[in-house]
Design an enzyme around this catalytic site. Structure first.
Site, PDB file in Angstrom:
ATOM      1  N   TYR A 163      50.325  50.549  40.276  1.00 21.25           N
ATOM      2  CA  TYR A 163      49.883  50.104  38.947  1.00 21.25           C
ATOM      3  C   TYR A 163      50.667  48.865  38.494  1.00 21.25           C
ATOM      4  O   TYR A 163      50.081  47.885  38.016  1.00 21.25           O
ATOM      5  CB  TYR A 163      50.078  51.243  37.952  1.00 21.25           C
ATOM      6  CG  TYR A 163      49.536  50.980  36.566  1.00 21.25           C
ATOM      7  CD1 TYR A 163      48.171  51.022  36.319  1.00 21.25           C
ATOM      8  CD2 TYR A 163      50.391  50.713  35.503  1.00 21.25           C
ATOM      9  CE1 TYR A 163      47.670  50.794  35.045  1.00 21.25           C
ATOM     10  CE2 TYR A 163      49.901  50.496  34.226  1.00 21.25           C
ATOM     11  CZ  TYR A 163      48.534  50.537  34.005  1.00 21.25           C
ATOM     12  OH  TYR A 163      48.043  50.309  32.733  1.00 21.25           O
TER      13      TYR A 163
ATOM     14  N   THR B  21      46.611  57.406  23.841  1.00 20.29           N
ATOM     15  CA  THR B  21      45.294  57.573  24.451  1.00 20.29           C
ATOM     16  C   THR B  21      45.235  58.924  25.163  1.00 20.29           C
ATOM     17  O   THR B  21      46.231  59.645  25.250  1.00 20.29           O
ATOM     18  CB  THR B  21      45.014  56.459  25.483  1.00 20.29           C
ATOM     19  OG1 THR B  21      45.963  56.567  26.554  1.00 20.29           O
ATOM     20  CG2 THR B  21      45.111  55.081  24.855  1.00 20.29           C
TER      21      THR B  21
ATOM     22  N   ASP C 266      30.794  50.149  32.396  1.00 18.60           N
ATOM     23  CA  ASP C 266      31.602  51.221  32.975  1.00 18.60           C
ATOM     24  C   ASP C 266      30.888  51.714  34.231  1.00 18.60           C
ATOM     25  O   ASP C 266      29.756  51.301  34.516  1.00 18.60           O
ATOM     26  CB  ASP C 266      31.833  52.366  31.988  1.00 18.60           C
ATOM     27  CG  ASP C 266      33.251  52.937  32.113  1.00 18.60           C
ATOM     28  OD1 ASP C 266      33.685  53.182  33.261  1.00 18.60           O
ATOM     29  OD2 ASP C 266      33.921  53.119  31.086  1.00 18.60           O
TER      30      ASP C 266
ATOM     31  N   LYS D  95      52.323  57.993  41.976  1.00 17.79           N
ATOM     32  CA  LYS D  95      53.186  58.664  42.942  1.00 17.79           C
ATOM     33  C   LYS D  95      54.284  57.663  43.314  1.00 17.79           C
ATOM     34  O   LYS D  95      54.077  56.450  43.229  1.00 17.79           O
ATOM     35  CB  LYS D  95      52.431  59.047  44.223  1.00 17.79           C
ATOM     36  CG  LYS D  95      51.418  60.181  44.089  1.00 17.79           C
ATOM     37  CD  LYS D  95      52.103  61.536  43.975  1.00 17.79           C
ATOM     38  CE  LYS D  95      51.058  62.660  43.969  1.00 17.79           C
ATOM     39  NZ  LYS D  95      51.707  63.987  43.818  1.00 17.79           N
TER      40      LYS D  95
ATOM     41  N   ASP E  94      29.739  49.433  38.901  1.00 16.07           N
ATOM     42  CA  ASP E  94      31.003  49.645  39.593  1.00 16.07           C
ATOM     43  C   ASP E  94      31.582  48.273  39.900  1.00 16.07           C
ATOM     44  O   ASP E  94      31.082  47.558  40.784  1.00 16.07           O
ATOM     45  CB  ASP E  94      30.773  50.432  40.883  1.00 16.07           C
ATOM     46  CG  ASP E  94      32.068  50.677  41.655  1.00 16.07           C
ATOM     47  OD1 ASP E  94      33.132  50.142  41.256  1.00 16.07           O
ATOM     48  OD2 ASP E  94      32.023  51.386  42.681  1.00 16.07           O
TER      49      ASP E  94
END
Length: 447
Positions: free
Chosen positions: A353, A388, A239, A295, A262
């Site tokens: 996404y 989640t 992570d 968005k 990263d």
């Protein structure tokens, strides 16, 4: 996150009220628990295709066969928890009547939470047109049964290529178990395995293997790490450095290792390769890390667009290529990516996404044949509505719609995604390659 409606309609008073006013009454799913028998029991077998002997041998070894009917029309009041129909002998349209006869007579024999698997031959492997047409027709039957049978019953179609008969075990063990509670209406193609498997311990199939899971500090990533560790793997949890404390806690909880990284950094591939050089190649790589920046595209910033594609798509592509090119994956390795229903159906306000998750499907389809040359499989899971922290932030009405718009009328749990990934990561799953498996309770969205 709790599903209050699900709890309500499964209480005595709520059940009576739901029946009185005609509200949906989903059953709380039964999921696998440690120490529980793997396969549902008993299971009824039908059909006399080329896979019947292989299927019978599996169940004989685990003592789960209730009956093998002498004829397809074998109504009985004795309940069963599973059914397997070998439809590889269906070579023309009249033979489809055999499936009608069996399911017409035995649908009510299936108990709650039962598992149904139909076995066929993919149309591209059929010898003539009538057989190809009849075998393709199985997809409509299976998807309809998955919607009709209700009572938390799941139904799948496994197309088994000639020469892949011995690749059935891991898939049947998954789809005929509680591990596949939130997977239904799926069509899976099994080909001859890309690798050879040795003796497998079915309780801990990943013993002695190293697994890498990105985005492992919480949510679905943590569940994946837990399930792979349960199956015997040493899990390297990855992570971002900002989440190092949570990452270390996650790694400690599964007796694994923490690797702060990263994955979008320019040197991410080099750092990962340095880890491989020091500790050894991986056997399983799970690209789970993902972000959203929702968005509509008219209001979306450049940064929101690029960051989502960088984390969700660019990083899995670059890291997978680097691992394959520099022996970062052992022969028999498994790459599993996390896509999404949004990548299949699209979603309002998620053009970035959905683009990234559709690209993940392209990554799987494009990389799978190249990786197979190196005895590595590449697959993806496409979760639907999963309970989640992220979905808990969705407005109530939209959240409820997400939960109910599937054949099981409820959201899934992170462990549902993890169990599907564990199946794809299994040493005996070398015949599953280039597949995208939806973990969505047969969502009404998408294909």
């Amino acid at each position: 996150m709790s599903d209050r409606y699900l709890s309500f309609v499964n209480s005595p008073w709520g059940r009576r009220l739901a029946q009185a006013v005609g509200l949906p009454q989903p059953l709380a799913l039964q999921r696998h628990r440690s120490g529980q028998a793997g396969l549902v029991n008993p299971v009824i077998l039908a059909g006399a295709g080329r896979l019947a002997e292989s299927v019978q041998r599996l169940f004989s070894a685990t003592d789960t066969v209730a009956a093998t009917p002498a004829t397809l029309r074998a109504p009985s009041t004795v309940k069963v928890q599973g059914a397997v129909f070998d439809a590889t002998s269906v070579t023309d349209l009249p033979h489809l009547d055999e499936l009608y006869a069996f399911f017409h007579s035995n649908a009510k024999r299936l108990g709650q939470h039962a598992r149904v698997v139909v076995l066929g031959t993919a149309p591209e492997h059929c010898k003539d047109l009538p057989q190809a047409v009849a075998q393709r027709a199985l997809e409509g039957l299976v998807r309809s049964l998955a919607k009709e049978l209700r009572r938390a019953i799941t139904v799948q179609l496994l197309y088994v290529a000639p020469g892949a008969e011995d690749a059935l075990d891991s898939s049947l063990r998954f789809f005929l178990s509680r591990r596949s509670a939130y997977v239904s209406g799926q069509v899976i193609r099994l080909e001859p395995p890309v690798d050879s498997t040795t003796a497998i311990h079915w309780d801990t199939p990943l013993a002695g293997r190293r697994a890498l899971v990105t985005g492992a500090s919480r949510g679905i990533g943590l569940a994946i790490a837990q399930v792979l560790a349960r199956d015997g793997a040493h899990v390297v949890c990855v992570d971002v450095p900002q989440a190092q404390q949570a990452l270390q806690q996650a790694a400690d909880s599964v007796n694994g290792s923490a690797l702060p990284l990263d994955i979008t950094a320019p040197d991410a591939a080099a750092l990962l390769q340095a880890h491989v050089s020091q500790y050894g190649a991986f056997d399983v790589v799970v690209h789970n890390a993902g972000i959203t920046r929702d968005k509509t595209i008219a209001k979306m910033t450049d940064a929101a667009w690029r960051s989502v594609l960088a984390v969700n798509l660019q990083a899995p592509l670059q890291l997978s290529q680097a691992l394959l090119d520099h022996q970062g994956l052992n022969p028999g390795g498994r790459i599993v990516c996390v896509s999404s229903i949004s990548g299949i159906a699209g979603n309002l306000g998620q053009s970035n996404y959905a683009t990234s998750k559709a690209g993940v499907i392209g990554l799987v389809q494009g990389l799978a044949p190249r990786a197979a040359v190196r005895q590595v499989t590449v697959n993806a899971v496409a979760p639907g509505f999963i309970e989640t922290q992220m979905t808990a932030k969705i407005p109530l009405l939209i959240r409820e719609a997400g939960r109910r718009m599937n054949s099981l009328s409820q959201g899934g749990q992170p462990v549902d995604v993890a169990e599907a990934i564990a199946w794809l990561a299994h040493p005996a799953s070398g015949g599953v390659n280039g597949q995208v498996v939806r973990v969505c309770g047969q969502s009404l969205l998408g294909a």
